[in-house]
Design a protein around this motif. Sequence first.
Motif, mmCIF file in Angstrom:
data_model
loop_
_atom_site.group_PDB
_atom_site.id
_atom_site.type_symbol
_atom_site.label_atom_id
_atom_site.label_comp_id
_atom_site.label_asym_id
_atom_site.label_seq_id
_atom_site.Cartn_x
_atom_site.Cartn_y
_atom_site.Cartn_z
ATOM 1 N N LYS A 1 0.808 -1.219 0.000
ATOM 2 C CA LYS A 1 0.000 0.000 0.000
ATOM 3 C C LYS A 1 0.846 1.277 0.000
ATOM 4 C CE LYS A 1 -4.180 -1.786 2.248
ATOM 5 N NZ LYS A 1 -5.095 -1.613 3.419
ATOM 6 N N GLN A 2 2.095 1.164 0.363
ATOM 7 C CA GLN A 2 2.960 2.336 0.429
ATOM 8 C C GLN A 2 3.498 2.657 -0.965
ATOM 9 O OE1 GLN A 2 5.400 0.541 3.382
ATOM 10 N NE2 GLN A 2 4.309 1.470 5.091
ATOM 11 N N THR A 3 3.674 3.937 -1.238
ATOM 12 C CA THR A 3 3.925 4.377 -2.609
ATOM 13 C C THR A 3 5.160 5.252 -2.709
ATOM 14 O OG1 THR A 3 1.551 4.338 -3.081
ATOM 15 C CG2 THR A 3 2.938 5.611 -4.584
ATOM 16 N N LEU A 4 6.003 4.919 -3.667
ATOM 17 C CA LEU A 4 7.151 5.759 -3.988
ATOM 18 C C LEU A 4 6.720 6.860 -4.947
ATOM 19 C CD1 LEU A 4 10.273 6.323 -4.118
ATOM 20 C CD2 LEU A 4 10.302 4.787 -6.109
ATOM 21 N N CYS A 5 7.092 8.082 -4.639
ATOM 22 C CA CYS A 5 6.931 9.169 -5.604
ATOM 23 C C CYS A 5 8.189 10.023 -5.578
ATOM 24 C CB CYS A 5 5.679 9.998 -5.351
ATOM 25 S SG CYS A 5 5.476 10.623 -3.684
ATOM 26 N N ARG B 1 0.940 4.451 -10.771
ATOM 27 C CA ARG B 1 0.345 5.576 -11.481
ATOM 28 C C ARG B 1 -1.066 5.907 -11.017
ATOM 29 N NH1 ARG B 1 1.386 4.293 -17.696
ATOM 30 N NH2 ARG B 1 1.118 2.155 -16.969
ATOM 31 N N GLU B 2 -1.782 4.901 -10.501
ATOM 32 C CA GLU B 2 -3.145 5.170 -10.043
ATOM 33 C C GLU B 2 -3.168 5.993 -8.758
ATOM 34 O OE1 GLU B 2 -1.968 1.353 -7.913
ATOM 35 O OE2 GLU B 2 -1.665 2.261 -9.906
ATOM 36 N N ARG B 3 -2.015 6.206 -8.131
ATOM 37 C CA ARG B 3 -1.969 6.982 -6.895
ATOM 38 C C ARG B 3 -1.350 8.363 -7.092
ATOM 39 N NH1 ARG B 3 -0.601 4.486 -1.339
ATOM 40 N NH2 ARG B 3 -2.299 5.917 -0.826
ATOM 41 N N ILE B 4 -1.131 8.778 -8.319
ATOM 42 C CA ILE B 4 -0.482 10.070 -8.542
ATOM 43 C C ILE B 4 -1.362 11.223 -8.076
ATOM 44 C CG2 ILE B 4 -1.286 10.193 -10.934
ATOM 45 C CD1 ILE B 4 1.992 11.649 -9.448
ATOM 46 N N ALA C 1 3.351 13.906 -13.520
ATOM 47 C CA ALA C 1 3.999 13.174 -14.602
ATOM 48 C C ALA C 1 3.213 11.900 -14.864
ATOM 49 C CB ALA C 1 5.435 12.830 -14.226
ATOM 50 N N GLU C 2 3.268 11.404 -16.074
ATOM 51 C CA GLU C 2 2.505 10.218 -16.441
ATOM 52 C C GLU C 2 3.064 8.949 -15.808
ATOM 53 O OE1 GLU C 2 -0.327 9.826 -18.215
ATOM 54 O OE2 GLU C 2 -0.493 12.009 -18.164
ATOM 55 N N ASN C 3 4.331 8.977 -15.431
ATOM 56 C CA ASN C 3 4.972 7.773 -14.922
ATOM 57 C C ASN C 3 6.244 8.153 -14.173
ATOM 58 O OD1 ASN C 3 7.118 7.979 -17.118
ATOM 59 N ND2 ASN C 3 5.245 7.743 -18.328
ATOM 60 N N LEU D 1 5.642 0.454 -15.537
ATOM 61 C CA LEU D 1 4.348 0.140 -16.125
ATOM 62 C C LEU D 1 3.351 -0.361 -15.093
ATOM 63 C CD1 LEU D 1 5.608 -1.643 -19.371
ATOM 64 C CD2 LEU D 1 4.327 0.512 -19.269
ATOM 65 N N LYS D 2 3.666 -0.173 -13.819
ATOM 66 C CA LYS D 2 2.772 -0.656 -12.753
ATOM 67 C C LYS D 2 1.465 0.141 -12.734
ATOM 68 C CE LYS D 2 6.563 -2.143 -9.768
ATOM 69 N NZ LYS D 2 7.215 -2.006 -8.449
#
Length: 375
Positions: A120-124, A158-161, A178-180, A374-375
């Motif tokens: 659940k944790q997200t890298l940005c 990408r769904e969490r941007i 950004a898109e990715n 591509l996740k």
Amino acid sequence: MKVCIVGGGHIGTTLACYIKYTVPSKQVSIFTRRPEMFSQKIKCNDWEKEIAYEVSLDCISGVPSMAAEGADLIFIALPHFAVEKAFQDISPFVSEDAFICVLPGGGGCEFYFDKYFMQKQTLCGFQRVPFTAKLEIYGRETNLKSWKPYSVVGAQKRERIDEACSRIESCGLRTRKAENYLSVALTPTNPILHTSRTYEIFGTYSRDHIFHDKCKFYVGWTDEASRTLFAMDSELRELLSHITELDTSAIRPLAEHYEAPTVEQMTKKINGIATFQSVYAPLKPTKDEMGFVADTDSRMFTEDFPWGLLIIRSYCDFFGVKAPMMDKVLKWYADYMGFDWYVDGKLCGRDLKNTGIPQRYGIKTREELMNYYLK
């Protein structure tokens, strides 16, 4: 929301002060190796807004459980070689759906993020730092020099941007999506800007060469450095043209970013940027203090080559793209530092294990590399 800043340097300290001043209701902590050097109140001088303010942070600690406990948003403002250790330190303590933002977000951190964090944790990551900053007194006073109009942010999921940008903007920062994450990973500013000038200053000398003056880094920038910059940026553009799986339009050419389409205009532009004027070349006094030698412990040496330009160059091998100028600059650096990077002209030396290239993590094919984005 609990916000944790990892790193008590120029950007980390300034960002913590800004967030606490802008949104006082947020709990803001700093995780630093030197908490004993921080005062209870930290002063920030915002040169652009012509204001100064003092803040008291909620926690300043060298203990990750104290600084990062329950943090929902984490900003990591460290040299890239230190990011993996930071991931390891904070991962047991942040919230289960935390956003971990690296600024800037290159350096290969996407290849080991999943080793430390849950699903659940997200890298940005940020393409570039949101402002320039300089500590006046470590742990006590900092100067915020200039803001970028916005920060381009990418998320590995990408769904969490949208949620990533929402949390970041709630701290008073402006973002564009950004898109990715690849659009963050291959941003060329420091990896190409800094290496072009470092190569110009030191490229014709041995490592023990004595300089008589401590020259500035950007002031004195020449057309030769601009030609190197344009050549390497062109090689990056060629690489991007081969990446058909993802939208890379957010990675702007440096000529566009600096609004300087020719060599001469780039040279003039770099020499004239106000916030660049006070930056000195990576030099340190000789033992007898009669001159200066290269400071190879500076981030211009330790960061922008092995964790910046080299990573961009390593992607070229996955796509069959030639990059002769990058190879020229990187081979000089490896020889200068005594690193085994190139063998018979190929990037396959044993010392690459100490860098941020994806091959270090067992990635062997284009498909395996693209799977990270591509996740």
